[in-house]
Design an enzyme around this catalytic site. Sequence first.
Site, PDB file in Angstrom:
ATOM      1  N   ASN A  38      -4.523  -0.333   9.069  1.00 11.17           N
ATOM      2  CA  ASN A  38      -3.811   0.586   8.168  1.00 11.17           C
ATOM      3  C   ASN A  38      -3.863   2.025   8.666  1.00 11.17           C
ATOM      4  OD1 ASN A  38      -2.878  -1.219   6.180  1.00 11.17           O
ATOM      5  ND2 ASN A  38      -4.936  -1.356   5.323  1.00 11.17           N
ATOM      6  N   THR A 125      -9.247  -9.199   6.138  1.00 11.62           N
ATOM      7  CA  THR A 125      -8.204  -8.509   5.371  1.00 11.62           C
ATOM      8  C   THR A 125      -7.465  -7.460   6.218  1.00 11.62           C
ATOM      9  OG1 THR A 125      -9.706  -6.820   4.515  1.00 11.62           O
ATOM     10  CG2 THR A 125      -9.484  -8.833   3.208  1.00 11.62           C
ATOM     11  N   PHE A 167       2.346  -7.193   7.619  1.00 14.22           N
ATOM     12  CA  PHE A 167       1.673  -6.152   8.410  1.00 14.22           C
ATOM     13  C   PHE A 167       0.504  -6.677   9.252  1.00 14.22           C
ATOM     14  CE2 PHE A 167      -1.650  -2.996   9.056  1.00 14.22           C
ATOM     15  CZ  PHE A 167      -0.957  -2.064   9.806  1.00 14.22           C
ATOM     16  N   ASN A 168      -0.433  -7.415   8.651  1.00 11.43           N
ATOM     17  CA  ASN A 168      -1.653  -7.787   9.396  1.00 11.43           C
ATOM     18  C   ASN A 168      -1.327  -8.639  10.618  1.00 11.43           C
ATOM     19  OD1 ASN A 168      -3.352  -6.415   7.687  1.00 11.43           O
ATOM     20  ND2 ASN A 168      -3.815  -8.196   6.414  1.00 11.43           N
ATOM     21  N   ASP A 242      -5.303  -7.761  -0.536  1.00 15.53           N
ATOM     22  CA  ASP A 242      -6.603  -8.150   0.042  1.00 15.53           C
ATOM     23  C   ASP A 242      -7.625  -8.688  -0.970  1.00 15.53           C
ATOM     24  OD1 ASP A 242      -5.578  -7.474   2.486  1.00 15.53           O
ATOM     25  OD2 ASP A 242      -6.514  -5.498   2.548  1.00 15.53           O
TER      26      ASP A 242
HETATM   27  C1  BDR Z   1      -1.763  -6.149   4.310  1.00 16.96           C
HETATM   28  O1  BDR Z   1      -1.393  -5.018   5.097  1.00 16.96           O
HETATM   29  C2  BDR Z   1      -2.196  -3.927   4.780  1.00 16.96           C
HETATM   30  O2  BDR Z   1      -1.439  -2.763   4.674  1.00 16.96           O
HETATM   31  C3  BDR Z   1      -2.939  -4.272   3.518  1.00 16.96           C
HETATM   32  O3  BDR Z   1      -4.226  -3.688   3.528  1.00 16.96           O
HETATM   33  C4  BDR Z   1      -3.011  -5.770   3.551  1.00 16.96           C
HETATM   34  O4  BDR Z   1      -4.143  -6.210   4.269  1.00 16.96           O
HETATM   35  C5  BDR Z   1      -0.571  -6.540   3.445  1.00 16.96           C
HETATM   36  O5  BDR Z   1       0.511  -6.879   4.250  1.00 16.96           O
HETATM   37 CA    CA Z   2      -5.933  -4.742   4.816  1.00 19.63          CA
END
Ligand code: BDR
Ligand code: CA
Length: 308
Positions: A38, A125, A167-168, A242
């Site tokens: 992030n 997470t 995203f992750n 998360d």
């Molecule tokens: C995930 O992406 C991050 O921005 C959040 O913390 C979460 O882990 C959601 O797509």
């Molecule tokens: Ca996260």
Amino acid sequence: MNSVIIDCDPGLDDAVALLAAFGASEIDVLAITTVAGNVKGPQTAVNARIIREAAGLGDTLPVCAGAPRPLLRDPVTAEDFHGSTGLGNLPFPDPQIELSKTHAVNMIVQTCQTAQDASITLVVTGPMTNVALALTMAPNIARGLKEIILMGGADTEGGNITSFAEFNVFADPHAAAIVFNSGIPIRCLSLDVTHFVRATAERVAQVRAVGTVPASIAGDLLEASCKLEFSAKGDRDAPLHDPTTILAVTKPDLFTGRTTRVEVITEPGEQFGRTIPHFDPDGPVLWYEQADDAGAFDELCRLLGGVA
Ligand code: BDR
Ligand code: CA
């Protein structure tokens, strides 16, 4: 009791997940390991230390900094959803307790190698860089792992950073491919679930009404998350991404899904970072598809009430 390592990139919702885990009498958090995601790597480590101290915990809970960048792709961050500090620019005091001298990847490897068989739960997470490095450096850590519970990926919901990618996974798809292909039992909280567990104004009020210090901090974090979600996407109710991983440890029956193999698209192009489940009764991944969202907030409140 569940012995848990939390690998995270705090991150507003990661921070709520940490507070929930600290309050869970069913969870023994052995270490927090951090990764670039992030915000940049050094800042995610600072943020984990901030939350550890805000919850009144000391250095008996190590915070270990990990990979400062993804395996192959260029780094990508998500300040639009987490603020430039990663914690929504909320006014937390600077942390006083030191970072562990052990690298996050070494912490994961050492903990799993010295643990009893199938005894460690790895909650993930953030981008999966640390976990992929640990599995590559020491594949025998699988022996000590009971399971990996991760927030990442998307199928029916489409992506949140591109139209295909979550995203992750997008932030390190090559790492995600290593983890999903490891054969280790995984429970996956993707956007298919987390988009249906939303922090409405009523639920933020429900969290605050718990009345403990962690609940009040979680209320601030969720409110900041909702404000940023609104300015970035026009949505008032931020998804509870998360923290669902922690709820999946303490109350797994909140979630239902199907077993699958998960393919990660790592080739450049518009689908880069996409996850494709191939449902299969013998697949190693339990891909959750539905959540009891009211029950999830009740459980979150129970956990946030666990520490004064
Ligand atoms: C995930 O992406 C991050 O921005 C959040 O913390 C979460 O882990 C959601 O797509
Ligand atoms: Ca996260």
